[in-house]
Design an enzyme around this catalytic site. Structure first.
Site, PDB file in Angstrom:
ATOM      1  N   HIS A  37       0.839  -1.210   0.000  1.00  0.00           N
ATOM      2  CA  HIS A  37       0.000   0.000   0.000  1.00  0.00           C
ATOM      3  C   HIS A  37       0.869   1.253   0.000  1.00  0.00           C
ATOM      4  O   HIS A  37       0.574   2.233  -0.682  1.00  0.00           O
ATOM      5  CB  HIS A  37      -0.880   0.057   1.254  1.00  0.00           C
ATOM      6  CG  HIS A  37      -1.870  -1.056   1.362  1.00  0.00           C
ATOM      7  ND1 HIS A  37      -1.762  -2.067   2.283  1.00  0.00           N
ATOM      8  CD2 HIS A  37      -3.014  -1.298   0.665  1.00  0.00           C
ATOM      9  CE1 HIS A  37      -2.785  -2.894   2.165  1.00  0.00           C
ATOM     10  NE2 HIS A  37      -3.561  -2.454   1.192  1.00  0.00           N
ATOM     11  N   GLN A 155      -8.837  -6.555 -10.840  1.00  0.00           N
ATOM     12  CA  GLN A 155      -9.437  -5.313 -10.327  1.00  0.00           C
ATOM     13  C   GLN A 155      -8.874  -4.103 -11.081  1.00  0.00           C
ATOM     14  O   GLN A 155      -9.611  -3.195 -11.488  1.00  0.00           O
ATOM     15  CB  GLN A 155      -9.144  -5.200  -8.825  1.00  0.00           C
ATOM     16  CG  GLN A 155      -9.410  -3.830  -8.244  1.00  0.00           C
ATOM     17  CD  GLN A 155      -9.245  -3.784  -6.732  1.00  0.00           C
ATOM     18  OE1 GLN A 155     -10.096  -4.252  -6.004  1.00  0.00           O
ATOM     19  NE2 GLN A 155      -8.154  -3.211  -6.250  1.00  0.00           N
TER      20      GLN A 155
HETATM   21  O1  PAF Z   1      -7.904  -3.184  -3.438  1.00  0.00           O
HETATM   22  C1  PAF Z   1      -8.544  -2.814  -2.432  1.00  0.00           C
HETATM   23  O2  PAF Z   1      -7.996  -2.667  -1.340  1.00  0.00           O
HETATM   24  C2  PAF Z   1     -10.031  -2.553  -2.561  1.00  0.00           C
HETATM   25  O3  PAF Z   1     -10.623  -3.445  -3.439  1.00  0.00           O
HETATM   26  C3  PAF Z   1     -10.365  -1.106  -2.934  1.00  0.00           C
HETATM   27  C4  PAF Z   1      -9.829  -0.753  -4.302  1.00  0.00           C
HETATM   28  C5  PAF Z   1      -9.773  -0.156  -1.888  1.00  0.00           C
HETATM   29  C6  PAF Z   1     -11.882  -0.907  -2.960  1.00  0.00           C
HETATM   30  O4  PAF Z   1     -12.446  -1.198  -1.727  1.00  0.00           O
END
Ligand code: PAF
Length: 283
Positions: A37, A155
């Protein structure tokens, strides 16, 4: 770092900054932050004047038998980590702020392709939850660019598709996967693994890499390489959800003529379901 729990207050603050010509970068998260992150924030800082993050464990993207209640929530530590990499603003809304009438009747956003395969096949409704919350967050933050980790490759492609289909003026950037020393892709769900399982989990990456090598070198056909990979992972104690060799952009099964390939895999090791992938080119 300024922390907002109110979406509208953050929106109005960021609109002022945008009007004064600042470029806004955004990295949404569900918290329990790790180096993966933090690399999104660092990437955003290179490209934007102001970096915004959010922490919201989004109930709409969890299935009924998934880990929404037990998903790790570590807000204090997350705040320190975001501050250490120079994040400027953090949004921490409540479920009521986001879905005031309940997630069941809330307006949702759905991408109609890419969503039914790979993780979408075993997590029905998951990507509708993701695209809905990302849309809501985009409308609050109104970023110029947003960064998503490529560990969640599907995603990332779905969000790129949504932004293109809905003509949203946001640049979507994919950040490289950050790994533990043994190759295991960092994930908030790795916390569910025992130390021994963390070691064993590194086999997922090893099998993906050796499969890519067999395909690239022509030693094995895609079909044989995939079958052997599933067998190898099963022997090593994984319960394989999927192991697919697909085209990087449409995520369809790779054809002989495809050049830009992706191996995408998901497998349970004990309780957690791990995902990983590898992009590679063939001639
Ligand atoms: O990847 C993630 O942590 C989640 O899917 C996101 C993009 C924050 C959406 O809740």
């Amino acid at each position: 770092m300024e922390i907002f729990s109110s979406p509208l207050q953050l929106q109005s603050k960021l609109l002022q900054l945008k009007r004064s010509g600042k470029k806004i970068g955004f990295a949404p998260t569900m918290g329990n932050l790790h180096q993966g992150h933090l690399s999104l924030i660092t990437e955003a800082k290179k490209r934007a004047d102001i970096v915004v993050s959010s922490i919201f464990v989004n109930p709409m993207q969890f299935g009924p038998n998934e880990d929404f209640d037990s998903y790790p929530r570590t807000l204090e530590q997350d705040i320190s980590k975001l501050e250490s990499v120079g994040c400027d603003f953090l949004l921490t809304p409540t479920i009521d702020d986001i879905y005031p009438l309940g997630k069941e009747i809330h307006t949702s956003v759905e991408v109609n392709r890419l969503t039914d395969k790979l993780c979408g096949a075993s997590r029905p409704g998951h990507f509708r939850g993701v695209t809905t919350i990302v849309n809501i967050l985009f409308n609050i933050v109104q970023p110029d660019l947003a960064i998503f980790g490529k560990k969640d490759y599907q995603q990332y492609q779905i969000i790129k598709t949504m932004v293109k289909d809905l003509i949203m003026p946001i640049e979507i950037i994919g950040a490289e996967i950050v790994r533990e020393n043994n190759g295991l892709a960092m994930s908030s769900r790795n916390g569910y693994l025992t130390e021994q399982q963390k070691e064993d989990a590194s086999q997922l990456r090893k099998v993906i890499l050796s499969t890519a090598e067999s395909i690239e070198s022509g030693k094995k056909s895609i079909t044989d390489a995939r079958t052997d990979a599933i067998e190898a992972l099963t022997d090593k104690g994984f319960k394989v959800d999927y192991f697919e060799v697909v085209n990087q952009t449409d995520l369809e099964q790779a054809k002989k003529t495809d050049k830009h390939l992706l191996i995408a895999a998901a497998a349970w090791l004990g309780q957690p379901r791990l995902i990983d992938n590898f992009e590679f080119e063939v001639n």
